[in-house]
Write an enzyme that holds these catalytic residues in place. Structure first.
Site, mmCIF file in Angstrom:
data_model
loop_
_atom_site.group_PDB
_atom_site.id
_atom_site.type_symbol
_atom_site.label_atom_id
_atom_site.label_comp_id
_atom_site.label_asym_id
_atom_site.label_seq_id
_atom_site.Cartn_x
_atom_site.Cartn_y
_atom_site.Cartn_z
ATOM 1 N N ARG A 1 0.525 -0.902 0.190
ATOM 2 C CA ARG A 1 0.194 -0.239 -0.092
ATOM 3 C C ARG A 1 0.356 1.315 0.290
ATOM 4 N NH1 ARG A 1 -4.375 -2.665 -0.974
ATOM 5 N NH2 ARG A 1 -5.272 -3.735 -0.289
ATOM 6 N N LEU A 2 1.877 0.756 -0.271
ATOM 7 C CA LEU A 2 2.901 2.546 -0.674
ATOM 8 C C LEU A 2 2.709 2.869 -1.906
ATOM 9 C CD1 LEU A 2 5.798 0.815 1.444
ATOM 10 C CD2 LEU A 2 4.198 3.014 2.327
#
Ligand code: FMN
Length: 212
Positions: free
Chosen positions: A189-190
């Protein structure tokens, strides 16, 4: 589930993405990639409007034109979205391309396309769609499917084999962007987010990276 399936080719695009200075060129590049990968409707976008009470509204439409002036779609001006856009003169739109795990969000001011532009697009549509534009009182209550079929039959008979003019209530809106955000899926989720913003169409773009 894997969150990032980059290969060498998409790593190159990622490089372009973070270095890009021109959001229109970047959008064109991403749309092309979506058109090569999506199973259907790569030009489908959510279109958000707001009604006169400030209540948001959203639905899908198809992007039918795009250049440095803005993003164009066509609709019935007497529909809910038509009335909301004519009233607020602002909109937001979003693309989500699942196959390439990317999102583009656009906000801006709304203009009506020229009659010539709308006529040219209308003329390119299949005859059945041109009749449908006359037959459908989009967003208004419809008592039965039969009533719609009767309207289609009425206009089919009316126009016969002659040319079908574009209805006055049917045209295009152009969203002239004041912000365009590019979002690309990242591991854990970066994600990468790059926001291009400007005050108006005479202003130059400012680019800001955002936390995911
Ligand atoms: C993939 C997709 C594309 C659509 N494209 C359009 C379009 O280009 N123009 C349009 O008027 N409606 C389009 N529709 C229908 C709209 O989503 C919506 O049902 C209709 O325009 C009425 O919206 P409104 O009542 O908010 O005005 C599309 C629907 C889907 C699912």
């Amino acid at each position: 589930m894997s969150t990032n399936n980059d290969n060498t080719a998409s790593t190159l695009i990622k490089h372009d993405f973070t270095d890009a200075e021109d959001p229109f060129a970047l959008f064109e590049q991403w749309l092309k990639k979506a058109q090569d990968n999506e199973i259907n409707d790569p030009t489908a976008m959510s279109l958000a409007t707001v009604d006169s009470r400030g209540m948001p509204n959203v639905r899908m439409v198809l992007l039918k034109g795009f250049d440095r002036q803005g993003f164009v779609f066509y609709t019935n001006f007497d529909s809910a979205k038509g009335e909301e856009l004519l009233n607020a003169k602002k909109a937001a739109m979003g693309f989500h391309w699942k196959s390439i795990r990317r999102q583009v969000r656009i906000r801006g001011n709304v203009e009506i396309v020229s009659d010539e532009e709308a006529d040219a697009y209308y003329a390119s549509r299949p005859r059945g769609s041109r009749i449908g534009a006359w037959a459908s009182k989009q967003s208004h209550p419809l008592e039965s499917k039969y009533a719609l079929e009767m309207e289609v039959a009425k206009y089919t008979a009316k126009f016969g084999i002659s040319a079908i003019p574009r209805p006055e209530h049917w045209s295009g809106f152009r969203i002239v962007p004041t912000s365009i955000e590019f979002w690309k899926d990242g591991a854990f989720r970066l994600h990468d987010r790059m926001l291009f913003a400007r005050k108006d169409s005479s202003d130059s773009w400012r680019k800001t990276r955002l936390y995911p």
